[in-house]
Scaffold this active site. Structure first.
Site, PDB file in Angstrom:
ATOM      1  N   PRO A 166       7.180  38.036 -13.446  1.00  0.00           N
ATOM      2  CA  PRO A 166       8.620  36.986 -12.710  1.00  0.00           C
ATOM      3  C   PRO A 166       8.313  35.757 -12.265  1.00  0.00           C
ATOM      4  O   PRO A 166       8.968  34.963 -11.826  1.00  0.00           O
ATOM      5  CB  PRO A 166       9.112  38.375 -11.943  1.00  0.00           C
ATOM      6  CG  PRO A 166       8.905  39.358 -12.311  1.00  0.00           C
ATOM      7  CD  PRO A 166       7.315  39.326 -12.916  1.00  0.00           C
ATOM      8  N   GLU A 186       3.884  47.774 -10.076  1.00  0.00           N
ATOM      9  CA  GLU A 186       4.067  46.683  -9.165  1.00  0.00           C
ATOM     10  C   GLU A 186       3.404  45.458  -9.526  1.00  0.00           C
ATOM     11  O   GLU A 186       3.629  44.348  -8.632  1.00  0.00           O
ATOM     12  CB  GLU A 186       3.752  47.234  -7.843  1.00  0.00           C
ATOM     13  CG  GLU A 186       4.400  48.327  -7.072  1.00  0.00           C
ATOM     14  CD  GLU A 186       6.051  47.781  -7.309  1.00  0.00           C
ATOM     15  OE1 GLU A 186       6.726  48.629  -8.235  1.00  0.00           O
ATOM     16  OE2 GLU A 186       6.475  47.113  -6.903  1.00  0.00           O
ATOM     17  N   ARG A 224       7.148  32.249 -35.710  1.00  0.00           N
ATOM     18  CA  ARG A 224       8.223  31.362 -36.453  1.00  0.00           C
ATOM     19  C   ARG A 224       7.894  29.908 -36.643  1.00  0.00           C
ATOM     20  O   ARG A 224       8.523  29.673 -37.557  1.00  0.00           O
ATOM     21  CB  ARG A 224       9.609  31.446 -35.617  1.00  0.00           C
ATOM     22  CG  ARG A 224      10.479  32.797 -35.517  1.00  0.00           C
ATOM     23  CD  ARG A 224      11.799  32.696 -34.528  1.00  0.00           C
ATOM     24  NE  ARG A 224      12.651  31.928 -35.530  1.00  0.00           N
ATOM     25  CZ  ARG A 224      13.449  32.042 -36.531  1.00  0.00           C
ATOM     26  NH1 ARG A 224      13.312  33.503 -36.990  1.00  0.00           N
ATOM     27  NH2 ARG A 224      14.165  31.469 -36.873  1.00  0.00           N
ATOM     28  N   ASP A 244      15.939  24.769 -37.299  1.00  0.00           N
ATOM     29  CA  ASP A 244      15.966  23.538 -37.091  1.00  0.00           C
ATOM     30  C   ASP A 244      17.535  23.135 -36.418  1.00  0.00           C
ATOM     31  O   ASP A 244      17.392  22.510 -35.552  1.00  0.00           O
ATOM     32  CB  ASP A 244      15.888  22.723 -38.450  1.00  0.00           C
ATOM     33  CG  ASP A 244      14.342  22.628 -38.793  1.00  0.00           C
ATOM     34  OD1 ASP A 244      13.984  22.325 -39.995  1.00  0.00           O
ATOM     35  OD2 ASP A 244      13.632  23.190 -38.202  1.00  0.00           O
TER      36      ASP A 244
END
Ligand SMILES: Nc1nonc1C(=O)N1CCN(Cc2ccccn2)CC1
Length: 245
Positions: free
Chosen positions: A89, A116, A154, A169
């Site tokens: 995070p 943690e 991808r 696209d």
């Protein structure tokens, strides 16, 4: 591209990458994916990978040595240099622009934290970059790793067929949100397919789709619109759409 993932749950990464485009890319040799479990490198009878935090407080912290051993094993398995990227995070939010940069690398190593977090000394010594999936709390970094594996795969040459490339696209190309899509039946209790899409007038269809993308982006993600740097034609299309009842 080679991706190594350091995780307590390598089976999760393998299973999430076994399907669809990513699974096919592995079969085609476009993606070389490896999992490394710190628990396989932990000492002692209990093969400890975590312990209580100094200073007290809830939860557990991932220990330095099993992570160092797993990272060393990953690096020893292939000489190709690779950044160590930590899913957390505290990282920079992942964007398609960053995905494109990562997809150009020959290799990367993804570190998935649990509990943690990870002993700060390991992060300071070994991590090149922290990436966040978004401002919410997950149970571990594995979902973020799976997202990065999917998104960069991808973009590997040959990973997508023509139809899939067109979809990629259409979304990624200009940084706008996608237009609405419709299929059979043309008439349904939930509504009608817009007449223009059934007109066969390809110029009008392209214009309508562009206008819908612009309008949808303006309404839902005006921040993306600012970044898109619209030209005169697009601004005119958007103004016209905004005036419609
Ligand atoms: N948001 C996210 N985007 O990437 N990862 C997340 C995410 O929520 N998590 C949960 C906590 N994990 C362990 C942890 C805890 C504290 C500090 C650093 N690491 C990491 C992965």
């Amino acid at each position: 591209m080679r991706i190594d993932v350091i995780t307590l749950f390598p089976e999760f990464i393998a299973q999430s990458a076994a399907l669809g485009v990513v699974g096919r890319a592995q079969e085609r040799g476009l993606l070389d994916l490896h999992g490394w479990n710190p628990r396989d490198h932990a000492e002692g009878n209990y093969r400890r990978v975590d312990d209580r935090p100094f200073g007290g407080g809830p939860g557990m912290v991932m220990l330095i040595e099993p992570l160092r051993a797993a990272l060393a094993a990953a690096r020893a398995a292939d000489p190709t240099p690779a950044p160590l990227i930590y899913l957390s995070p505290q990282g920079r939010p992942l964007t398609q622009a960053r995905v494109r940069e990562l997809a150009a690398l020959p290799r990367m190593i993804l570190l998935c934290g649990r509990y943690e977090g990870v002993d700060e000394r390991f992060l300071a010594a070994e991590v090149d970059e922290e990436i966040s999936l978004g401002d919410y709390v997950l149970s571990g970094g594995e979902l973020g790793a799976a997202v990065i594996v999917d998104a960069v795969t991808r973009l590997q040459e040959g990973a997508l067929n023509d139809a899939e490339s067109a979809v990629q696209d259409s979304f990624e190309g200009d940084g706008l949100l996608d237009c609405p899509h419709y299929s059979q039946p043309a008439s349904h209790a939930l509504g009608e397919v817009p007449e223009v899409l059934r007109s066969g007038n390809h110029a009008a269809i392209a214009r309508w789709r562009r206008q819908q993308s612009l309008l949808r982006t303006a309404l839902r993600r005006p921040d993306l619109l600012d970044e898109a740097g619209l030209g005169k034609v697009d601004r005119k299309l958007l103004d016209e759409a905004r005036k419609e009842p």
